[in-house]
Design a protein around this motif. Structure first.
Motif, mmCIF file in Angstrom:
data_model
loop_
_atom_site.group_PDB
_atom_site.id
_atom_site.type_symbol
_atom_site.label_atom_id
_atom_site.label_comp_id
_atom_site.label_asym_id
_atom_site.label_seq_id
_atom_site.Cartn_x
_atom_site.Cartn_y
_atom_site.Cartn_z
ATOM 1 N N VAL A 1 27.044 18.158 28.867
ATOM 2 C CA VAL A 1 27.919 18.942 29.750
ATOM 3 C C VAL A 1 29.057 19.626 29.001
ATOM 4 N N ALA A 2 29.208 19.337 27.710
ATOM 5 C CA ALA A 2 30.292 19.960 26.947
ATOM 6 C C ALA A 2 30.213 21.486 26.953
ATOM 7 N N PRO A 3 29.026 22.119 26.791
ATOM 8 C CA PRO A 3 28.989 23.597 26.839
ATOM 9 C C PRO A 3 29.441 24.169 28.186
ATOM 10 N N VAL A 4 29.149 23.440 29.271
ATOM 11 C CA VAL A 4 29.562 23.921 30.591
ATOM 12 C C VAL A 4 31.086 23.896 30.714
ATOM 13 N N TRP A 5 31.700 22.779 30.278
ATOM 14 C CA TRP A 5 33.160 22.699 30.317
ATOM 15 C C TRP A 5 33.800 23.737 29.408
ATOM 16 N N ALA A 6 33.196 23.970 28.251
ATOM 17 C CA ALA A 6 33.741 24.965 27.330
ATOM 18 C C ALA A 6 33.673 26.370 27.943
ATOM 19 N N ALA A 7 32.567 26.675 28.616
ATOM 20 C CA ALA A 7 32.445 27.988 29.254
ATOM 21 C C ALA A 7 33.440 28.137 30.402
ATOM 22 N N LEU A 8 33.647 27.071 31.176
ATOM 23 C CA LEU A 8 34.618 27.131 32.261
ATOM 24 C C LEU A 8 36.048 27.309 31.755
ATOM 25 N N GLY A 9 36.310 26.856 30.541
ATOM 26 C CA GLY A 9 37.637 27.028 29.984
ATOM 27 C C GLY A 9 37.836 28.373 29.294
ATOM 28 N N PHE A 10 36.800 28.866 28.618
ATOM 29 C CA PHE A 10 36.958 30.077 27.809
ATOM 30 C C PHE A 10 36.802 31.360 28.617
ATOM 31 N N CYS A 11 35.804 31.436 29.463
ATOM 32 C CA CYS A 11 35.469 32.693 30.151
ATOM 33 C C CYS A 11 36.587 33.237 31.039
ATOM 34 N N PRO A 12 37.288 32.405 31.829
ATOM 35 C CA PRO A 12 38.351 32.984 32.659
ATOM 36 C C PRO A 12 39.430 33.698 31.845
ATOM 37 N N PHE A 13 39.829 33.127 30.724
ATOM 38 C CA PHE A 13 40.838 33.787 29.899
ATOM 39 C C PHE A 13 40.288 35.047 29.238
ATOM 40 N N TRP A 14 39.053 34.985 28.785
ATOM 41 C CA TRP A 14 38.485 36.104 28.052
ATOM 42 C C TRP A 14 38.300 37.334 28.945
ATOM 43 N N TYR A 15 37.859 37.130 30.182
ATOM 44 C CA TYR A 15 37.573 38.252 31.072
ATOM 45 C C TYR A 15 38.720 38.572 32.030
ATOM 46 N N ALA A 16 39.841 37.875 31.938
ATOM 47 C CA ALA A 16 40.920 38.052 32.918
ATOM 48 C C ALA A 16 41.481 39.469 32.912
ATOM 49 N N GLU A 17 41.753 40.018 31.731
ATOM 50 C CA GLU A 17 42.375 41.345 31.669
ATOM 51 C C GLU A 17 41.444 42.429 32.202
ATOM 52 N N MET A 18 40.178 42.366 31.836
ATOM 53 C CA MET A 18 39.225 43.358 32.315
ATOM 54 C C MET A 18 39.052 43.266 33.829
ATOM 55 N N LEU A 19 38.957 42.051 34.346
ATOM 56 C CA LEU A 19 38.808 41.887 35.792
ATOM 57 C C LEU A 19 40.060 42.346 36.529
ATOM 58 N N LEU A 20 41.227 42.123 35.941
ATOM 59 C CA LEU A 20 42.457 42.568 36.588
ATOM 60 C C LEU A 20 42.503 44.091 36.674
ATOM 61 N N GLN A 21 42.112 44.777 35.608
ATOM 62 C CA GLN A 21 42.100 46.241 35.634
ATOM 63 C C GLN A 21 41.115 46.775 36.664
ATOM 64 N N ARG A 22 40.048 46.038 36.908
ATOM 65 C CA ARG A 22 39.034 46.506 37.850
ATOM 66 C C ARG A 22 39.363 46.165 39.300
ATOM 67 N N THR A 23 40.380 45.355 39.542
ATOM 68 C CA THR A 23 40.631 44.900 40.908
ATOM 69 C C THR A 23 42.051 45.165 41.400
ATOM 70 N N ALA A 24 43.045 45.230 40.520
ATOM 71 C CA ALA A 24 44.430 45.295 40.986
ATOM 72 C C ALA A 24 44.773 46.641 41.616
ATOM 73 N N ALA A 25 44.215 47.736 41.149
ATOM 74 C CA ALA A 25 44.511 49.072 41.665
ATOM 75 C C ALA A 25 43.248 49.705 42.227
ATOM 76 N N GLY A 26 42.572 48.997 43.086
ATOM 77 C CA GLY A 26 41.302 49.458 43.622
ATOM 78 C C GLY A 26 40.142 48.738 42.964
ATOM 79 N N ILE A 27 39.019 48.686 43.640
ATOM 80 C CA ILE A 27 37.842 47.972 43.136
ATOM 81 C C ILE A 27 37.023 48.955 42.309
ATOM 82 N N TRP A 28 36.965 48.709 41.011
ATOM 83 C CA TRP A 28 36.223 49.555 40.075
ATOM 84 C C TRP A 28 35.023 48.758 39.568
ATOM 85 N N LEU A 29 33.881 48.958 40.224
ATOM 86 C CA LEU A 29 32.691 48.213 39.831
ATOM 87 C C LEU A 29 32.033 48.802 38.588
#
Length: 197
Positions: A87-115
């Motif tokens: 289960v270590a890879p699952v915990w590692a992915a749950l810890g790393f992915c939110p930080f890594w994709y946070a900025e891109m997801l924020l740009q796509r959602t904060a000022a309108g939904i940009w899919l």
């Protein structure tokens, strides 16, 4: 006869100097333009608020989903007696992915939904690599980057991943699940602040 001519001339003069009332529907051009500008600004503010609310709702949903995944991982680990290495890879992915994709997801959602489109940290321009309408650059948010630069997010994601794995190995899956719930909601709080900025 002379008095009637004087009265008629005064009547014509009064009609010439009589101010237009609002009921006549003839507002001055300046007031019409000011009113139109106010309505346009009001609609623009309403649209911005609507976009911010949509983005906040999405981030709250994502925080609940990530927290649910953390608790589901802890439950499966305990109920199936899975090994720590499994289960270590699952915990590692749950810890790393939110930080890594946070900025891109924020740009796509904060000022309108940009899919669709390209989202990055710096100014994006149309060029040879953006040849499709689906690759139109996503506009930058004021104050970006809200979650740090790419290297900062990489370090924070690695720290979170190692922290989840360490909590699961050294303490208990329950501790990792609690951390896996608190961190996404902290990111959600930051994203909501950026959306309302």
């Amino acid at each position: 006869f002379g008095s009637s001519n004087a009265e008629s001339s005064w009547g014509h003069l009064g009609a010439m100097v009589r101010p237009m009332s609002a009921a006549d529907g003839q507002a001055p051009p300046k007031s019409r333009s000011v009113g139109g500008g106010w309505q346009t600004a009001r609609k623009f503010r309403q649209q911005m608020l609507r976009d911010a609310v949509h983005g906040m709702v999405l981030w709250i949903c994502w925080a609940f989903i990530l927290g649910g995944l953390a608790w589901a991982t802890a439950h499966i680990t305990v109920s199936l007696a899975l090994s720590q290495h499994a289960v270590a890879p699952v915990w590692a992915a749950l810890g790393f992915c939110p930080f890594w994709y946070a900025e891109m997801l924020l740009q796509r959602t904060a000022a309108g939904i940009w899919l669709h489109g390209v989202a990055g940290e710096g100014p994006l321009e149309l060029g040879q690599n953006t040849v499709s309408p689906k690759m139109v650059p996503v506009p930058m948010l004021p104050g970006a980057p809200w979650f740090g630069s790419e290297s900062t997010r990489r370090v924070l994601g690695a720290i979170a991943a190692c922290g989840y794995v360490a909590l699961e190995w050294l303490v208990a899956p329950l501790a990792a699940a609690i951390a896996g719930t608190l961190v996404p909601f902290a990111l959600c709080f930051r994203a909501c602040h950026a959306a309302l900025w």
